[in-house]
Motif scaffolding. Structure first.
Motif, PDB file in Angstrom:
ATOM      1  N   GLU A 186       0.828  -1.209   0.000  1.00 34.23           N
ATOM      2  CA  GLU A 186       0.000   0.000   0.000  1.00 34.23           C
ATOM      3  C   GLU A 186       0.857   1.251   0.000  1.00 34.23           C
ATOM      4  OE1 GLU A 186      -1.174  -1.854   3.173  1.00 34.23           O
ATOM      5  OE2 GLU A 186      -2.919  -2.830   2.315  1.00 34.23           O
ATOM      6  N   GLN A 187       1.913   1.258   0.774  1.00 32.77           N
ATOM      7  CA  GLN A 187       2.809   2.419   0.828  1.00 32.77           C
ATOM      8  C   GLN A 187       3.462   2.639  -0.525  1.00 32.77           C
ATOM      9  OE1 GLN A 187       5.213   1.108   4.090  1.00 32.77           O
ATOM     10  NE2 GLN A 187       3.993   2.235   5.594  1.00 32.77           N
ATOM     11  N   HIS A 188       3.846   1.577  -1.201  1.00 31.18           N
ATOM     12  CA  HIS A 188       4.451   1.696  -2.526  1.00 31.18           C
ATOM     13  C   HIS A 188       3.436   2.247  -3.535  1.00 31.18           C
ATOM     14  CE1 HIS A 188       6.884   0.947  -6.029  1.00 31.18           C
ATOM     15  NE2 HIS A 188       5.904   0.215  -6.538  1.00 31.18           N
ATOM     16  N   LEU A 189       2.210   1.757  -3.509  1.00 29.48           N
ATOM     17  CA  LEU A 189       1.189   2.226  -4.445  1.00 29.48           C
ATOM     18  C   LEU A 189       0.980   3.731  -4.330  1.00 29.48           C
ATOM     19  CD1 LEU A 189      -1.510  -0.578  -4.119  1.00 29.48           C
ATOM     20  CD2 LEU A 189      -0.045  -0.128  -6.097  1.00 29.48           C
ATOM     21  N   ALA A 214      -5.279   4.481   5.255  1.00 25.38           N
ATOM     22  CA  ALA A 214      -4.424   5.320   4.419  1.00 25.38           C
ATOM     23  C   ALA A 214      -4.685   5.071   2.936  1.00 25.38           C
ATOM     24  CB  ALA A 214      -2.959   5.071   4.753  1.00 25.38           C
ATOM     25  N   LEU A 215      -4.788   3.817   2.547  1.00 25.41           N
ATOM     26  CA  LEU A 215      -5.009   3.484   1.138  1.00 25.41           C
ATOM     27  C   LEU A 215      -6.384   3.954   0.676  1.00 25.41           C
ATOM     28  CD1 LEU A 215      -3.812   2.072  -1.360  1.00 25.41           C
ATOM     29  CD2 LEU A 215      -4.933  -0.017  -0.584  1.00 25.41           C
ATOM     30  N   PHE A 216      -7.402   3.746   1.485  1.00 22.03           N
ATOM     31  CA  PHE A 216      -8.754   4.167   1.108  1.00 22.03           C
ATOM     32  C   PHE A 216      -8.836   5.688   1.018  1.00 22.03           C
ATOM     33  CE2 PHE A 216      -9.550  -0.113   1.362  1.00 22.03           C
ATOM     34  CZ  PHE A 216     -10.881  -0.477   1.338  1.00 22.03           C
ATOM     35  N   ALA A 217      -8.173   6.397   1.929  1.00 23.72           N
ATOM     36  CA  ALA A 217      -8.175   7.864   1.894  1.00 23.72           C
ATOM     37  C   ALA A 217      -7.455   8.382   0.655  1.00 23.72           C
ATOM     38  CB  ALA A 217      -7.528   8.415   3.159  1.00 23.72           C
ATOM     39  N   PHE A 218      -6.454   7.659   0.194  1.00 23.81           N
ATOM     40  CA  PHE A 218      -5.669   8.052  -0.982  1.00 23.81           C
ATOM     41  C   PHE A 218      -6.428   7.799  -2.279  1.00 23.81           C
ATOM     42  CE2 PHE A 218      -2.308   7.504  -4.149  1.00 23.81           C
ATOM     43  CZ  PHE A 218      -1.553   8.645  -3.921  1.00 23.81           C
ATOM     44  N   ALA A 219      -7.339   6.848  -2.274  1.00 21.53           N
ATOM     45  CA  ALA A 219      -8.048   6.441  -3.493  1.00 21.53           C
ATOM     46  C   ALA A 219      -8.983   7.541  -4.000  1.00 21.53           C
ATOM     47  CB  ALA A 219      -8.861   5.173  -3.223  1.00 21.53           C
ATOM     48  N   TRP A 228      -3.509   3.388 -10.866  1.00 19.01           N
ATOM     49  CA  TRP A 228      -3.481   1.984 -10.478  1.00 19.01           C
ATOM     50  C   TRP A 228      -4.809   1.608  -9.859  1.00 19.01           C
ATOM     51  CZ3 TRP A 228      -4.294   1.877  -5.258  1.00 19.01           C
ATOM     52  CH2 TRP A 228      -3.899   2.990  -4.535  1.00 19.01           C
ATOM     53  N   ALA A 229      -5.042   0.334  -9.773  1.00 18.48           N
ATOM     54  CA  ALA A 229      -6.244  -0.200  -9.130  1.00 18.48           C
ATOM     55  C   ALA A 229      -5.804  -1.333  -8.214  1.00 18.48           C
ATOM     56  CB  ALA A 229      -7.231  -0.729 -10.164  1.00 18.48           C
ATOM     57  N   THR A 230      -6.535  -1.514  -7.150  1.00 21.01           N
ATOM     58  CA  THR A 230      -6.237  -2.610  -6.238  1.00 21.01           C
ATOM     59  C   THR A 230      -7.536  -3.254  -5.775  1.00 21.01           C
ATOM     60  OG1 THR A 230      -5.019  -3.256  -4.245  1.00 21.01           O
ATOM     61  CG2 THR A 230      -6.158  -1.155  -4.164  1.00 21.01           C
ATOM     62  N   ILE A 231      -7.464  -4.511  -5.503  1.00 21.04           N
ATOM     63  CA  ILE A 231      -8.590  -5.260  -4.952  1.00 21.04           C
ATOM     64  C   ILE A 231      -8.139  -5.760  -3.587  1.00 21.04           C
ATOM     65  CG2 ILE A 231     -10.072  -7.291  -5.212  1.00 21.04           C
ATOM     66  CD1 ILE A 231      -9.545  -7.024  -8.266  1.00 21.04           C
ATOM     67  N   THR A 232      -8.958  -5.527  -2.586  1.00 23.73           N
ATOM     68  CA  THR A 232      -8.570  -5.927  -1.238  1.00 23.73           C
ATOM     69  C   THR A 232      -9.769  -6.436  -0.457  1.00 23.73           C
ATOM     70  OG1 THR A 232      -7.440  -5.227   0.781  1.00 23.73           O
ATOM     71  CG2 THR A 232      -8.834  -3.593  -0.296  1.00 23.73           C
ATOM     72  N   HIS A 233      -9.476  -7.248   0.530  1.00 19.56           N
ATOM     73  CA  HIS A 233     -10.497  -7.736   1.453  1.00 19.56           C
ATOM     74  C   HIS A 233     -10.226  -7.201   2.854  1.00 19.56           C
ATOM     75  CE1 HIS A 233     -10.718 -10.654  -1.840  1.00 19.56           C
ATOM     76  NE2 HIS A 233     -11.994 -10.653  -1.560  1.00 19.56           N
ATOM     77  N   GLN A 234      -9.330  -6.213   2.921  1.00 18.28           N
ATOM     78  CA  GLN A 234      -8.976  -5.619   4.200  1.00 18.28           C
ATOM     79  C   GLN A 234      -9.082  -4.103   4.085  1.00 18.28           C
ATOM     80  OE1 GLN A 234      -5.052  -6.943   5.108  1.00 18.28           O
ATOM     81  NE2 GLN A 234      -5.681  -9.031   5.510  1.00 18.28           N
TER      82      GLN A 234
END
Length: 62
Positions: free
Chosen positions: A3-6, A23-28, A13-19
């Motif tokens: 996540e930090q790298h993304l 930070a990642l959601f706020a960045f999206a 980019w796109a990501t699929i997550t189950h968690q």
């Protein structure tokens, strides 16, 4: 963490997550929530509909 790298990439980019990752959601730009393969809502991580669905999936508390 990946996540930090993304969050350092200049290109899209796109990501699929189950968690849930605050930070990642706020960045999206857009969070798309799927349940059983169907889109139930989409929007910013702070949108009430997105937060409600993530809570319903027990990924976060609102």
């Amino acid at each position: 963490m990946i996540e930090q790298h993304l969050m350092t990439l200049d290109e899209g980019w796109a990501t699929i997550t189950h968690q849930y990752s605050p930070a990642l959601f706020a960045f999206a730009d857009v969070v798309i929530v799927l349940v059983n393969g169907r889109v139930t809502t989409r929007g910013r991580a702070t949108d009430p509909a997105v937060m409600r669905e993530l809570n319903r999936l027990q990924l976060m508390s609102v």
